[in-house]
Enzyme design. Structure first.
Site, PDB file in Angstrom:
ATOM      1  NE  ARG A 133     -56.691 -33.102  24.646  1.00 59.20           N
ATOM      2  CZ  ARG A 133     -55.727 -33.466  23.809  1.00 59.20           C
ATOM      3  NH1 ARG A 133     -55.618 -32.880  22.618  1.00 59.20           N
ATOM      4  NH2 ARG A 133     -54.880 -34.412  24.147  1.00 59.20           N
ATOM      5  CE  LYS A 135     -52.431 -32.088  25.806  1.00 52.86           C
ATOM      6  NZ  LYS A 135     -51.270 -32.876  26.271  1.00 52.86           N
ATOM      7  CD  GLN A 138     -50.913 -29.727  20.943  1.00 57.76           C
ATOM      8  OE1 GLN A 138     -52.030 -29.766  21.436  1.00 57.76           O
ATOM      9  NE2 GLN A 138     -50.333 -30.790  20.416  1.00 57.76           N
ATOM     10  CG  HIS A 143     -53.237 -24.192  15.454  1.00 56.62           C
ATOM     11  ND1 HIS A 143     -53.502 -25.485  15.046  1.00 56.62           N
ATOM     12  CD2 HIS A 143     -54.391 -23.741  16.016  1.00 56.62           C
ATOM     13  CE1 HIS A 143     -54.743 -25.789  15.348  1.00 56.62           C
ATOM     14  NE2 HIS A 143     -55.308 -24.753  15.941  1.00 56.62           N
ATOM     15  CG  HIS A 146     -52.693 -23.489   8.329  1.00 56.52           C
ATOM     16  ND1 HIS A 146     -52.594 -23.240   6.973  1.00 56.52           N
ATOM     17  CD2 HIS A 146     -53.002 -24.814   8.427  1.00 56.52           C
ATOM     18  CE1 HIS A 146     -52.820 -24.340   6.295  1.00 56.52           C
ATOM     19  NE2 HIS A 146     -53.084 -25.318   7.155  1.00 56.52           N
ATOM     20  CE  LYS A 201     -45.915 -34.010  16.902  1.00 62.07           C
ATOM     21  NZ  LYS A 201     -45.892 -33.875  18.385  1.00 62.07           N
ATOM     22  CB  THR A 205     -43.819 -31.194   9.444  1.00 60.46           C
ATOM     23  OG1 THR A 205     -44.496 -31.400  10.689  1.00 60.46           O
ATOM     24  CG2 THR A 205     -43.577 -29.695   9.258  1.00 60.46           C
ATOM     25  CD  GLN A 208     -48.923 -30.344   7.591  1.00 63.54           C
ATOM     26  OE1 GLN A 208     -48.016 -30.260   8.402  1.00 63.54           O
ATOM     27  NE2 GLN A 208     -50.179 -30.107   7.906  1.00 63.54           N
TER      28      GLN A 208
END
Length: 273
Positions: A133, A135, A138, A143, A146, A201, A205, A208
């Site tokens: 996509r 993106k 991101q 990311h 993890h 949003k 976080t 988490q």
């Protein structure tokens, strides 16, 4: 090299769970490490080059189905953990040794760890969705690290500590993922839903980070001398938890706190003018 191989074989024979030896990818770490290597090559090199002069793919329908799958899978995992000894009173919060026996609940528990490992492997596809996509913002260090580290740690968990207190982080993480993928699904329904969900949003976080804080405190009980838990696993697991917490905190600070401070500053300037 032969000495290292011999040491590894001795370690495996002493420490590995014999019940999982014949399971797919559980004999040794090489298949899992190979998957991670291919994943890194794809999302950091191959797919960015492939998408460079192409339009983003429209994956909305696929991603919605994926989010529903994740919510259902995580709920099922929680149920499997609970029915593998927790609701029967066989486990408690704090130090809980692994049951290495072939009792039904012990086998059900280690089997659940294996399904968790498989699910973390499936989660690698999320980064591929980002790349297709376009993106790329991101596909952050947080990311990628993890996802790849969690996949490998779940292999270690199933191979060496498939039960006991290690089920606590798995259940808590699955609960957080139910919230997270529900949010992702609802956000995919369009701009109106995204506007409604925007306040949630940063809260996700925060959830988490609370999760990682609880797990850091929980893992410390394993270092008590009377706690019969393999300490080598905690020496890998605990530093990774601290690192992930730090990365999530930095992400939260950069993404939300700085924006909030900038907005407040802008509003004060408007009042003065």
């Amino acid at each position: 090299m032969s000495v290292l191989i011999q040491y590894y074989n001795d370690f495996i024979s002493r420490s590995a769970d014999p019940r999982v030896k014949q399971w797919v990818f559980m004999d040794n770490p090489l298949p899992t490490l190979a998957i991670i290597a291919v994943y890194l090559l794809l999302v950091l090199k191959i797919l960015p080059l492939y998408m460079k002069n192409r339009k983003p793919f429209n994956l909305t329908r696929i991603i919605r189905l994926y989010n529903i799958f994740q919510v259902v899978a995580c709920i099922l995992l929680i149920y499997m953990y609970l029915t593998a000894g927790w609701i029967q009173g066989e486990y408690s919060i704090g130090c809980a040794p692994v049951d290495w026996s072939n009792k039904p609940n012990a086998l059900r528990m280690v089997g659940t760890f294996y399904w968790l490992y498989c699910l973390k492997g499936v989660e690698l596809v999320e980064t591929i969705f980002f790349a297709l996509r376009k993106k790329f913002n991101q596909i952050s260090g947080l990311h990628v690290y993890h996802h790849s580290s969690t996949f490998f740690l779940t292999w270690i968990g199933c191979k060496f500590v498939g039960g006991g207190m290690a089920s606590v982080p798995s259940m808590l993480n699955s609960f957080i993922h139910v919230l997270m993928y529900t949010y992702y699904y609802m956000s995919s329904l369009g701009p109106e839903w995204q506007k409604k969900l925007r306040p949630w949003k940063p809260r996700l976080t925060i959830c988490q980070m609370i999760q990682f804080t609880i797990l850091i405190i929980h893992s410390l009980s394993a270092f008590h001398p009377e706690c019969d838990i393999p300490k080598y696993f905690m020496l890998l697991y605990l530093p990774n938890l601290v690192l992930i917490f730090k990365m999530f905190y930095d992400f939260y600070k950069d993404s939300y706190k700085s924006k909030s401070a900038s907005l407040n500053h802008h509003q004060r300037e408007k009042k003065i003018s």
